[in-house]
Motif scaffolding. Sequence first.
Motif, PDB file in Angstrom:
ATOM      1  N   THR A 144      37.416  42.592  43.474  1.00  0.00           N
ATOM      2  CA  THR A 144      37.117  41.320  43.314  1.00  0.00           C
ATOM      3  C   THR A 144      35.520  41.399  42.578  1.00  0.00           C
ATOM      4  N   THR A 177      33.418  45.739  47.799  1.00  0.00           N
ATOM      5  CA  THR A 177      34.308  44.761  46.726  1.00  0.00           C
ATOM      6  C   THR A 177      35.967  44.944  47.401  1.00  0.00           C
ATOM      7  N   GLY A 228      41.362  43.441  43.918  1.00  0.00           N
ATOM      8  CA  GLY A 228      41.581  42.585  42.792  1.00  0.00           C
ATOM      9  C   GLY A 228      42.790  42.337  42.081  1.00  0.00           C
ATOM     10  N   ARG A 232      38.466  34.744  41.554  1.00  0.00           N
ATOM     11  CA  ARG A 232      38.313  35.925  42.392  1.00  0.00           C
ATOM     12  C   ARG A 232      38.247  37.093  41.287  1.00  0.00           C
ATOM     13  N   ASP A 233      39.129  37.258  40.532  1.00  0.00           N
ATOM     14  CA  ASP A 233      39.228  38.485  39.642  1.00  0.00           C
ATOM     15  C   ASP A 233      39.303  38.405  38.329  1.00  0.00           C
TER      16      ASP A 233
END
Length: 406
Positions: free
Chosen positions: A316, A325, A328, A364-365
Amino acid sequence: MQRRQFLSLSATLPLAFHLRKALAGPLQSNSPRFLLVFLRGAYDCNSLLVPTHSDFYYQARPTIAIARPGEANGALALNGQWGLHPALQGSLLPLFEQKQACFVPFAGSNDLSRSHFETQDSIELGQPLEGRSSDPSGFLNRLAQVLQKDSRSHVQTLPMAFTAQLPLSLRGSAQVANMALTSGRFATTDGKRSQLISSMYQGTSLDAAVREGFATQSAVQRSIQEEMDKAGRDAISAKGFSLVAQRMALLMREQYDLGFVDVGGWDTHVNQGGASGNLANRLTDLSQGLATFAQTMEPEAWRHTVVAVISEFGRTFRENGNKGTDHGHGTVYWFLGGGLSAQAGGNVLGEQQEVSEKTLFQNRDYPVLNEYRAVLGGLFGRMYGLSRQQLQQVFPAAAPGKLQLV
């Protein structure tokens, strides 16, 4: 390297492969060599290749961001947009400056499961997500099959997995040797600090509550650690990789031209760190191992070698509440080799886009703009002179990318 050294190093390999090597003879220095380094657990690419041009990066990572170039413990400037983690100054940066390393951001698989195991398997199979065939072979094994059947190819194609178990990417009809050169795991932190705090409340009305709180915290941490360990599938640690890199290079310089190794410990949900800390230590060990590998290969063999460093997905973009994190999507691939093309060496390649909140995938990614089968297919086509039909056998239904890596 003296013959005695090599025989000592390879004495534990299966007899069948000694016979095959004896028949094939020593590997020529100008034979193409390919090593795939798989970082199991999904490393945080945003700490490795830092988007120093992005204000949003620094807003999204208040405690783990790598500072801009010129600041204390700042990123190492690669160009006006990207910087490299400062821990790699003495290892990977020199290779980049010598045009023997490059990076491809926004890379990866279109698999959206965010499952370590599912995405790792999907990548190693190398099949399209839609309409997968029943062929259980991995893409590196299929590459070996294609090269062995190509009457025009002078490639010996002796594959080797530097792993205890044969990875999925090298399973198939082509014979493959495998042997783990070492093993290692990261040690977990002890509970001395929690014991000290608990002792401060011993005998008070808060004694039971404090002890229960630390017990719950410990159980949660164990659960997270178990998840992160499983994501590595018993792969060698980054420290272990740095210790065996020279042995791997000796074997690939002399005998094996197609290699695989996986490195675990990259699932950093908790206390990831920034310029220093857990992730920085692993990047240091990994990059030092890669630098050692390059040096041990020696100039002529290194000029015909490509090392690809990949991971199942990225992490992420925003840091989580545990200063780490989470799983992702898009990531950054690394490519190293003495024969990288003038367009590739010392550059950040591939399709790219602005790094901002509005361009994040699913908010988010990183998105995947450079699909892994296209990237690797294009590389194999240029390395081995493979036709489109042959590449279709390695990566079915994939169009080879146009990145001129070599």
